[in-house]
Design a protein around this motif. Structure first.
Motif, mmCIF file in Angstrom:
data_model
loop_
_atom_site.group_PDB
_atom_site.id
_atom_site.type_symbol
_atom_site.label_atom_id
_atom_site.label_comp_id
_atom_site.label_asym_id
_atom_site.label_seq_id
_atom_site.Cartn_x
_atom_site.Cartn_y
_atom_site.Cartn_z
ATOM 1 N N PHE A 99 0.731 -1.230 -0.080
ATOM 2 C CA PHE A 99 -0.106 0.005 0.167
ATOM 3 C C PHE A 99 0.997 1.501 0.044
ATOM 4 O O PHE A 99 1.923 1.345 0.450
ATOM 5 N N PHE A 100 0.301 2.326 -0.551
ATOM 6 C CA PHE A 100 0.849 3.633 -0.608
ATOM 7 C C PHE A 100 -0.285 4.536 -0.602
ATOM 8 O O PHE A 100 -1.497 4.197 -0.832
ATOM 9 N N ALA A 101 0.025 5.939 -0.594
ATOM 10 C CA ALA A 101 -1.054 6.587 -0.857
ATOM 11 C C ALA A 101 -1.017 7.758 -1.998
ATOM 12 O O ALA A 101 0.116 7.977 -2.380
ATOM 13 N N ASP A 102 -2.024 8.167 -2.547
ATOM 14 C CA ASP A 102 -1.953 9.323 -3.521
ATOM 15 C C ASP A 102 -1.712 10.677 -2.761
ATOM 16 O O ASP A 102 -1.779 10.670 -1.617
ATOM 17 N N PRO A 103 -1.618 11.785 -3.645
ATOM 18 C CA PRO A 103 -1.344 13.002 -2.886
ATOM 19 C C PRO A 103 -2.654 13.355 -2.038
ATOM 20 O O PRO A 103 -2.488 14.361 -1.150
ATOM 21 N N ASP A 104 -3.682 12.906 -2.245
ATOM 22 C CA ASP A 104 -4.879 13.319 -1.121
ATOM 23 C C ASP A 104 -5.024 12.412 0.257
ATOM 24 O O ASP A 104 -5.902 12.312 0.515
ATOM 25 N N GLY A 105 -4.090 11.371 -0.064
ATOM 26 C CA GLY A 105 -4.387 10.406 0.943
ATOM 27 C C GLY A 105 -4.972 9.031 0.741
ATOM 28 O O GLY A 105 -5.416 8.441 1.563
ATOM 29 N N LEU A 106 -5.446 9.048 -0.421
ATOM 30 C CA LEU A 106 -6.308 7.926 -0.983
ATOM 31 C C LEU A 106 -5.389 6.723 -0.713
ATOM 32 O O LEU A 106 -4.546 6.653 -1.510
ATOM 33 N N PRO A 107 -5.867 5.441 -0.080
ATOM 34 C CA PRO A 107 -4.885 4.327 -0.145
ATOM 35 C C PRO A 107 -4.947 3.680 -1.575
ATOM 36 O O PRO A 107 -5.994 3.541 -2.109
ATOM 37 N N ILE A 108 -3.854 3.243 -1.987
ATOM 38 C CA ILE A 108 -3.767 2.797 -3.420
ATOM 39 C C ILE A 108 -2.927 1.103 -3.020
ATOM 40 O O ILE A 108 -1.919 1.371 -2.238
ATOM 41 N N GLU A 109 -3.511 0.331 -3.331
ATOM 42 C CA GLU A 109 -3.045 -0.994 -3.279
ATOM 43 C C GLU A 109 -2.125 -1.554 -4.491
ATOM 44 O O GLU A 109 -2.989 -1.240 -5.805
ATOM 45 N N LEU A 110 -1.033 -2.172 -4.558
ATOM 46 C CA LEU A 110 -0.363 -2.850 -5.799
ATOM 47 C C LEU A 110 -0.453 -4.297 -5.452
ATOM 48 O O LEU A 110 -0.053 -4.775 -4.358
ATOM 49 N N TYR A 111 -1.094 -4.985 -6.082
ATOM 50 C CA TYR A 111 -1.580 -6.407 -5.866
ATOM 51 C C TYR A 111 -0.695 -7.409 -6.882
ATOM 52 O O TYR A 111 -1.135 -7.142 -8.107
ATOM 53 N N GLU A 112 -0.056 -8.181 -6.447
ATOM 54 C CA GLU A 112 0.709 -9.134 -7.748
ATOM 55 C C GLU A 112 -0.362 -10.246 -8.232
ATOM 56 O O GLU A 112 -0.753 -10.797 -7.554
ATOM 57 N N ALA A 113 -0.498 -10.186 -9.526
ATOM 58 C CA ALA A 113 -1.474 -10.937 -9.870
ATOM 59 C C ALA A 113 -0.827 -11.531 -11.409
ATOM 60 O O ALA A 113 -0.096 -10.812 -11.782
#
Length: 131
Positions: free
Chosen positions: A117-131
């Motif tokens: 997980f990391f956040a965009d500039p507004d704090g929205l959580p973003i997930e990178l999922y290995e698929a």
């Protein structure tokens, strides 16, 4: 059996607090291709369509005076945005090199897939999922 009503996700729409900063983040840092960008004078609002993958887009909007949406503590509604990646370690390293703070890589206890997980500039959580 009847044909499914839904065929897939077409787009996800985000309202950002700083349009140029978010556009630079999603197109420059994450590498999404800008499909179109329009200024809607009647709303004093920008709209930018970014291609995530063929047929799937992320829409960025600017709306003057839009109130912030809390991400923490977790509230009802959209929890996070998740993108599929081939190699979560390589993706995390690329983001870190671009100045993005990422959490440690974790493993989904139900699927054994790796994610971060990391956040965009507004704090929205973003997930990178290995698929």
């Amino acid at each position: 059996m009847a044909e499914p009503l839904l065929r897939g996700i077409h787009h996800v729409a985000l309202i950002c607090s700083d349009y140029p900063r978010s556009k630079a983040f999603y197109s420059g840092v994450l590498g999404l291709r800008i499909v179109r960008e329009v200024y809607r004078e009647a709303r004093d609002s920008w709209k930018c369509d970014l291609e995530v993958s063929p047929g799937v887009q992320l829409e960025l909007f600017s709306f003057p005076g839009a109130p912030p949406r809390p991400s923490w503590p977790e509230a009802q509604g959209l929890r996070h945005l998740a993108f599929a990646v081939a190699d979560v370690d390589a993706a995390r390293a690329a983001l870190t090199a671009r100045g993005v703070a990422c959490e440690p890589v974790r493993v989904d206890e139900h699927t054994s897939r790796r994610f971060v997980f990391f956040a965009d500039p507004d704090g929205l959580p973003i997930e990178l999922y290995e698929a």
